[in-house]
Motif scaffolding. Structure first.
Motif, PDB file in Angstrom:
ATOM      1  N   GLN A  96       7.865   4.521  12.394  1.00  0.00           N
ATOM      2  CA  GLN A  96       8.041   4.697  10.956  1.00  0.00           C
ATOM      3  C   GLN A  96       6.863   5.486  10.407  1.00  0.00           C
ATOM      4  OE1 GLN A  96       8.323   1.239  12.229  1.00  0.00           O
ATOM      5  NE2 GLN A  96      10.393   1.953  12.689  1.00  0.00           N
ATOM      6  N   LEU A  97       7.177   6.391   9.488  1.00  0.00           N
ATOM      7  CA  LEU A  97       6.153   7.262   8.924  1.00  0.00           C
ATOM      8  C   LEU A  97       6.169   7.183   7.406  1.00  0.00           C
ATOM      9  CD1 LEU A  97       6.870  10.417  11.131  1.00  0.00           C
ATOM     10  CD2 LEU A  97       5.137   8.672  11.521  1.00  0.00           C
ATOM     11  N   GLN A  98       4.985   7.217   6.816  1.00  0.00           N
ATOM     12  CA  GLN A  98       4.873   7.217   5.364  1.00  0.00           C
ATOM     13  C   GLN A  98       3.795   8.197   4.941  1.00  0.00           C
ATOM     14  OE1 GLN A  98       4.710   3.391   3.556  1.00  0.00           O
ATOM     15  NE2 GLN A  98       4.524   4.193   1.488  1.00  0.00           N
ATOM     16  N   ALA A  99       4.226   9.228   4.225  1.00  0.00           N
ATOM     17  CA  ALA A  99       3.311  10.269   3.773  1.00  0.00           C
ATOM     18  C   ALA A  99       2.805   9.965   2.368  1.00  0.00           C
ATOM     19  CB  ALA A  99       4.003  11.626   3.797  1.00  0.00           C
ATOM     20  N   SER A 100       1.597  10.427   2.099  1.00  0.00           N
ATOM     21  CA  SER A 100       0.997  10.247   0.778  1.00  0.00           C
ATOM     22  C   SER A 100      -0.039  11.333   0.554  1.00  0.00           C
ATOM     23  CB  SER A 100       0.353   8.863   0.678  1.00  0.00           C
ATOM     24  OG  SER A 100      -0.680   8.722   1.631  1.00  0.00           O
ATOM     25  N   GLY A 101      -0.538  11.389  -0.681  1.00  0.00           N
ATOM     26  CA  GLY A 101      -1.634  12.292  -0.976  1.00  0.00           C
ATOM     27  C   GLY A 101      -1.268  13.527  -1.764  1.00  0.00           C
ATOM     28  N   GLY A 102       0.006  13.720  -2.031  1.00  0.00           N
ATOM     29  CA  GLY A 102       0.407  14.872  -2.810  1.00  0.00           C
ATOM     30  C   GLY A 102      -0.010  14.749  -4.263  1.00  0.00           C
ATOM     31  N   GLY A 103       0.202  15.832  -5.002  1.00  0.00           N
ATOM     32  CA  GLY A 103      -0.144  15.802  -6.413  1.00  0.00           C
ATOM     33  C   GLY A 103      -0.047  17.172  -7.031  1.00  0.00           C
ATOM     34  N   LEU A 104      -0.508  17.250  -8.267  1.00  0.00           N
ATOM     35  CA  LEU A 104      -0.541  18.501  -9.015  1.00  0.00           C
ATOM     36  C   LEU A 104      -1.960  19.041  -8.971  1.00  0.00           C
ATOM     37  CD1 LEU A 104       0.667  20.575 -11.004  1.00  0.00           C
ATOM     38  CD2 LEU A 104       0.096  18.967 -12.846  1.00  0.00           C
ATOM     39  N   VAL A 105      -2.095  20.279  -8.546  1.00  0.00           N
ATOM     40  CA  VAL A 105      -3.420  20.874  -8.399  1.00  0.00           C
ATOM     41  C   VAL A 105      -3.365  22.331  -8.817  1.00  0.00           C
ATOM     42  CG1 VAL A 105      -3.028  21.468  -5.984  1.00  0.00           C
ATOM     43  CG2 VAL A 105      -5.362  21.125  -6.805  1.00  0.00           C
ATOM     44  N   GLN A 106      -4.464  22.828  -9.303  1.00  0.00           N
ATOM     45  CA  GLN A 106      -4.532  24.238  -9.685  1.00  0.00           C
ATOM     46  C   GLN A 106      -4.685  25.122  -8.454  1.00  0.00           C
ATOM     47  OE1 GLN A 106      -7.730  24.523 -12.594  1.00  0.00           O
ATOM     48  NE2 GLN A 106      -6.237  24.401 -14.266  1.00  0.00           N
ATOM     49  N   ALA A 107      -4.254  26.344  -8.574  1.00  0.00           N
ATOM     50  CA  ALA A 107      -4.419  27.303  -7.495  1.00  0.00           C
ATOM     51  C   ALA A 107      -5.893  27.387  -7.110  1.00  0.00           C
ATOM     52  CB  ALA A 107      -3.905  28.674  -7.927  1.00  0.00           C
ATOM     53  N   GLY A 108      -6.122  27.427  -5.814  1.00  0.00           N
ATOM     54  CA  GLY A 108      -7.482  27.438  -5.306  1.00  0.00           C
ATOM     55  C   GLY A 108      -8.032  26.068  -4.984  1.00  0.00           C
ATOM     56  N   GLY A 109      -7.329  25.049  -5.410  1.00  0.00           N
ATOM     57  CA  GLY A 109      -7.770  23.688  -5.171  1.00  0.00           C
ATOM     58  C   GLY A 109      -7.420  23.184  -3.786  1.00  0.00           C
ATOM     59  N   SER A 110      -7.706  21.911  -3.570  1.00  0.00           N
ATOM     60  CA  SER A 110      -7.501  21.298  -2.262  1.00  0.00           C
ATOM     61  C   SER A 110      -6.817  19.946  -2.400  1.00  0.00           C
ATOM     62  CB  SER A 110      -8.841  21.098  -1.544  1.00  0.00           C
ATOM     63  OG  SER A 110      -9.498  22.324  -1.322  1.00  0.00           O
ATOM     64  N   LEU A 111      -6.136  19.565  -1.349  1.00  0.00           N
ATOM     65  CA  LEU A 111      -5.541  18.238  -1.227  1.00  0.00           C
ATOM     66  C   LEU A 111      -5.646  17.802   0.215  1.00  0.00           C
ATOM     67  CD1 LEU A 111      -2.182  18.455  -3.250  1.00  0.00           C
ATOM     68  CD2 LEU A 111      -4.154  17.024  -3.815  1.00  0.00           C
ATOM     69  N   ARG A 112      -5.645  16.498   0.409  1.00  0.00           N
ATOM     70  CA  ARG A 112      -5.571  15.955   1.754  1.00  0.00           C
ATOM     71  C   ARG A 112      -4.360  15.038   1.825  1.00  0.00           C
ATOM     72  NH1 ARG A 112      -9.099  11.405   4.888  1.00  0.00           N
ATOM     73  NH2 ARG A 112      -9.087  12.312   6.977  1.00  0.00           N
ATOM     74  N   LEU A 113      -3.382  15.449   2.607  1.00  0.00           N
ATOM     75  CA  LEU A 113      -2.203  14.637   2.809  1.00  0.00           C
ATOM     76  C   LEU A 113      -2.445  13.695   3.988  1.00  0.00           C
ATOM     77  CD1 LEU A 113       0.600  17.324   2.421  1.00  0.00           C
ATOM     78  CD2 LEU A 113      -0.660  16.070   0.660  1.00  0.00           C
ATOM     79  N   SER A 114      -1.908  12.505   3.850  1.00  0.00           N
ATOM     80  CA  SER A 114      -2.029  11.512   4.912  1.00  0.00           C
ATOM     81  C   SER A 114      -0.646  11.033   5.316  1.00  0.00           C
ATOM     82  CB  SER A 114      -2.854  10.309   4.434  1.00  0.00           C
ATOM     83  OG  SER A 114      -4.157  10.687   4.079  1.00  0.00           O
TER      84      SER A 114
END
Length: 123
Positions: free
Chosen positions: A2-20
């Motif tokens: 079973q897999l569960q993804a998280s970490g998305g969001g709204l970000v401005q261009a040039g920004g960063s995110l870390r998905l888990s």
């Protein structure tokens, strides 16, 4: 598994995110892991994959140098670090698992999927 993804969001261009992506249910280290994304009105596309040990990675050309896939087998986790985000990166991002060592970018080759996490990049 079973897999569960998280970490998305709204970000401005040039920004960063870390998905888990958290895995449970089976021996995590027996699975090749991948990240895919699907933008509205488009087919699901391959983003990155990582070997069972974490020692080998492969990316689609459009994300090379900006995205980094990694995994922690002790924690049953896979990550996608996304830097220098662009509006065209906007999509639902899915983690997936494949019970096999061969590198493949085909969604149907992955038998297990998480529910997806939305990434929206504003310009």
């Amino acid at each position: 598994v079973q897999l569960q993804a998280s970490g998305g969001g709204l970000v401005q261009a040039g920004g960063s995110l870390r998905l888990s992506c958290a895995a449970s249910g089976r021996t995590f280290s027996n699975y090749r892991m991948g990240w895919f994304r699907q933008a509205p009105g488009k087919e699901r596309e391959f983003v990155a994959t990582i070997s069972m040990s974490g020692g080998s990675t492969y990316y689609t050309n459009s994300v090379k140098g900006r995205f980094t896939i990694s995994r922690d087998n002790a924690k049953n986790m896979v990550y996608l670090q996304i830097n220098s985000l662009k509006p065209e990166d906007t999509a639902v991002y899915y983690c997936a698992a494949r019970a096999g060592a061969v590198i493949t970018t085909t969604p149907t080759a992955y038998g297990y999927w998480g529910q997806g996490t939305q990434v929206t990049v504003s310009s």
